[in-house]
Design a protein around this motif. Sequence first.
Motif, PDB file in Angstrom:
ATOM      1  N   GLU A   1      -5.711  -1.406   3.043  1.00 12.81           N
ATOM      2  CA  GLU A   1      -5.576  -1.089   1.613  1.00 12.81           C
ATOM      3  C   GLU A   1      -4.795   0.218   1.433  1.00 12.81           C
ATOM      4  O   GLU A   1      -3.936   0.324   0.545  1.00 12.81           O
ATOM      5  N   GLN A   2      -5.078   1.218   2.258  1.00 14.43           N
ATOM      6  CA  GLN A   2      -4.365   2.500   2.160  1.00 14.43           C
ATOM      7  C   GLN A   2      -2.898   2.358   2.550  1.00 14.43           C
ATOM      8  O   GLN A   2      -2.030   3.051   2.003  1.00 14.43           O
TER       9      GLN A   2
ATOM     10  N   ASN B   1       0.055   1.987   0.105  1.00 14.86           N
ATOM     11  CA  ASN B   1       0.639   3.130  -0.592  1.00 14.86           C
ATOM     12  C   ASN B   1       1.388   4.074   0.341  1.00 14.86           C
ATOM     13  O   ASN B   1       1.719   5.199  -0.045  1.00 14.86           O
ATOM     14  N   LYS B   2       1.658   3.610   1.554  1.00 13.05           N
ATOM     15  CA  LYS B   2       2.352   4.442   2.530  1.00 13.05           C
ATOM     16  C   LYS B   2       3.787   3.953   2.722  1.00 13.05           C
ATOM     17  O   LYS B   2       4.068   2.760   2.606  1.00 13.05           O
TER      18      LYS B   2
END
Length: 265
Positions: free
Chosen positions: A81-82, A85-86
């Motif tokens: 999930e993180q 956004n990377k």
Amino acid sequence: MNNVVDYYENYREEDRLTTNNARKIEFLTTVRMFDDIIGDSSKEILDCAAGTGAYAFYLADKGYNVTATDLTPRHIDIINEQLANKPYKMTTAVLDATDMSMFSDDSFDVVLNMGPFYHLTEENMRNKCIEESLRVLRKDGLLVVAYVPKFYLNQMIVTADEKYIDGRLLSQIRDTGELHSDDPKCFWTDTYYSSADEMEELFAKNNVEIISHFAQDGILPMLADVADTWSEEKFNTWLEYHLSVCKEKSILGMSNHVIITGKKK
């Protein structure tokens, strides 16, 4: 390992290193040490027990190519999930660190083994975990292993709750280093607690040259209530002091978490 997975599926690992000063010092000490020992950012890193990605993302943000695996599916879901956004990609997988057959020999420059070792109560499984970490590590690569010292551990549990002032429990941890989920006074999950001497002997037996051996958090977890009253300035003063002594032999046995690092010969 089902007991370990069940525990972490219901525990907010994503909050562990940020909730108070005693926990923050573990992360801040570790990344400062990583900055010194890992070296240039062209290296391939395997974080074989990444949790929810605290160290994996720190290293990836600095430009390293990181592969993040963990035994707990929930943790890998959170990492994925993180990653949305990377600006970079990261290979992730649910993986038991005693069986890394999905990776070829000599695949990584650095292997972070920061969790599996102290959840393996059988010696043959601990040996297999170290052997797998070394198998996928290139020659002259860096092995990083975290452990929990058993003598510190006994002091911590009796100050947390007097019910743990139990001769059988304290002797069991002192003599065997083992805690099992079905023990009458289990305060965590299946875990193994060791010592600095034991870990150094383990590295020597596996032909790993010790590079660094340091206390991640020292005694601060036992003083968490006091540490949380400190101003940022006072906390930073203690952090700098801790960094100056965290490799001292006596401090290793006083720490809640310790890391030993070495080079594969």
